[in-house]
Scaffold this motif. Structure first.
Motif, PDB file in Angstrom:
ATOM      1  N   SER A 182       0.780  -1.268  -0.081  1.00 10.69           N
ATOM      2  CA  SER A 182      -0.157   0.047  -0.085  1.00 10.69           C
ATOM      3  C   SER A 182       1.205   1.165   0.095  1.00 10.69           C
ATOM      4  O   SER A 182       1.659   1.345   0.793  1.00 10.69           O
ATOM      5  CB  SER A 182      -0.837   0.091   1.076  1.00 10.69           C
ATOM      6  OG  SER A 182      -1.729   1.098   1.171  1.00 10.69           O
ATOM      7  N   ALA A 183       0.966   2.058  -1.174  1.00 11.71           N
ATOM      8  CA  ALA A 183       1.830   3.106  -1.143  1.00 11.71           C
ATOM      9  C   ALA A 183       1.248   4.434  -0.833  1.00 11.71           C
ATOM     10  O   ALA A 183       2.011   5.275  -0.394  1.00 11.71           O
ATOM     11  CB  ALA A 183       2.088   3.254  -2.819  1.00 11.71           C
ATOM     12  N   GLY A 184       0.210   4.724  -1.101  1.00 13.36           N
ATOM     13  CA  GLY A 184      -0.140   6.059  -0.879  1.00 13.36           C
ATOM     14  C   GLY A 184      -1.579   6.313   0.017  1.00 13.36           C
ATOM     15  O   GLY A 184      -2.330   7.280  -0.225  1.00 13.36           O
ATOM     16  N   LEU A 185      -1.803   5.309   0.872  1.00 17.48           N
ATOM     17  CA  LEU A 185      -2.937   5.352   1.755  1.00 17.48           C
ATOM     18  C   LEU A 185      -2.899   5.777   3.380  1.00 17.48           C
ATOM     19  O   LEU A 185      -3.422   6.545   4.009  1.00 17.48           O
ATOM     20  CB  LEU A 185      -4.077   3.951   1.578  1.00 17.48           C
ATOM     21  CG  LEU A 185      -5.019   4.198   2.719  1.00 17.48           C
ATOM     22  CD1 LEU A 185      -6.407   5.030   2.250  1.00 17.48           C
ATOM     23  CD2 LEU A 185      -5.584   2.541   2.597  1.00 17.48           C
ATOM     24  N   PHE A 186      -1.736   5.054   3.769  1.00 14.65           N
ATOM     25  CA  PHE A 186      -1.531   5.174   5.221  1.00 14.65           C
ATOM     26  C   PHE A 186      -1.251   6.664   5.688  1.00 14.65           C
ATOM     27  O   PHE A 186      -1.547   7.028   6.817  1.00 14.65           O
ATOM     28  CB  PHE A 186      -0.583   4.033   5.553  1.00 14.65           C
ATOM     29  CG  PHE A 186      -1.005   2.951   5.755  1.00 14.65           C
ATOM     30  CD1 PHE A 186      -1.473   2.517   7.150  1.00 14.65           C
ATOM     31  CD2 PHE A 186      -1.322   2.090   4.701  1.00 14.65           C
ATOM     32  CE1 PHE A 186      -1.919   0.994   7.174  1.00 14.65           C
ATOM     33  CE2 PHE A 186      -1.982   0.694   4.745  1.00 14.65           C
ATOM     34  CZ  PHE A 186      -2.040   0.163   6.258  1.00 14.65           C
TER      35      PHE A 186
END
Length: 315
Positions: A224-228
């Motif tokens: 998950s690259a761009g959510l956290f």
């Protein structure tokens, strides 16, 4: 804020309004000259940093700067990457269209707008976004090379445009890698379906909110690259637990998060209203421990800009 009131406040030389006036003077000069040239980037960044310092010192309100940014962007910079960020077409600045535009280095056709987009793409944060695509590809390579006949099953969380998946499959047609891509934005899913249509047998797309749904499978790699960095700590831990639960023993969970070292932060937040949860390496480790990861299973790495951190958890 109406433009007249904005102008009155900007040109009041008292207190913290001065940095905004100085920034406005420079911005108008650059607009009049057709946009910034590379040799002017440093001055523009430095003046923007001074404006950010004034906001952090609370001598000028962030809302006043955002009102200014909305006004001058609407009047002079419509059609630029900056205008896209401020427009929040799908509810937030870093939507799939923005990520796709960063990946593909999109620029406006009009010369006076194109210079602003070239400036946008020169920033550390867009470079870091492009680097994370390469980082994902390297992960896929390391997990799939020399693998036995068993396929590699990958979960891509908040997959956005899925250009990273498309490029990997195109470059590695012989690798037995299968992707489940989950995104809460239906337009992102539709876009990804078109991009990945030639590989439908290897890419499954789910229109879901990952805080409520994850495919009930076991994965060798969860990415998950761009959510956290949009999540508060509590939601971060909740989702990380869920991702660990669907990762097979011997597999790995990798999540990206913008670090507290982000030279583009003032540009993002003040001119693009693009606000993220920036975190340190230690903070990411603490959240991983809270989610139940063993201390010796945690590692934090980063891409070449040092802007995007990657929390690795081995299962």
């Amino acid at each position: 804020m109406p433009p007249l009131v904005l102008q009155e406040r900007m040109y009041d030389r008292r207190g913290g309004v001065v940095p905004l006036m100085q920034f406005d003077d420079l911005l108008r000069e650059l607009i009049a000259s057709g946009g910034p040239m590379p040799q002017e980037y440093a001055l523009l960044n430095r003046t923007l940093r001074q404006l950010g310092d004034a906001v952090r010192a609370k001598v000028i309100a962030r809302d006043d700067v955002l009102a200014y940014a909305q006004d001058i962007t609407h009047r002079h910079l419509e059609g630029t990457m900056q205008a896209r960020a401020l427009g929040k077409k799908f509810g937030y600045s870093g939507d799939f269209e923005m990520i796709e535009a960063i990946y593909t280095l999109q620029t406006a056709q009009e010369p006076h707008l194109r210079r602003w987009d070239l400036y946008f793409h020169s920033q550390a944060a867009p470079n870091a976004v492009r680097n994370r695509k390469a980082y994902f590809h390297q992960l896929l390579h390391s997990h799939s090379v020399g693998r036995s006949k068993a396929p590699l099953n990958v979960l891509n969380v908040a997959s956005g445009p899925a250009r990273d998946v498309r490029e990997w499959v195109l470059d590695n047609p012989e690798r037995e890698v299968f992707f489940d891509c989950v995104d809460a934005e239906i337009h992102a899913i539709e876009h990804a379906k078109k991009l990945c249509a030639p590989f439908a047998q290897r890419v499954e797309l789910y229109h879901r909110n990952v805080l409520r749904f994850l495919p009930a499978k076991g994965y060798d790699l969860v990415w998950s690259a761009g959510l956290f960095d949009y999540l508060a700590d509590r939601s971060f831990v909740y989702l990380l637990k869920a991702l660990m639960a669907v990762t097979r023993r011997g597999g790995e969970v990798v999540v990206g998060n913008f670090s507290d070292f982000n030279p583009s932060r003032d540009y993002m937040e003040l001119l693009g209203d693009w606000v993220l949860q920036h975190r340190t390496r230690d903070h990411l480790r603490e959240l991983a421990l809270e989610a139940g990861a063993a201390a010796d299973s945690i590692e934090v790495q980063w891409e070449p800009e040092g802007v995007n951190l990657f929390l690795h958890i081995r299962r």
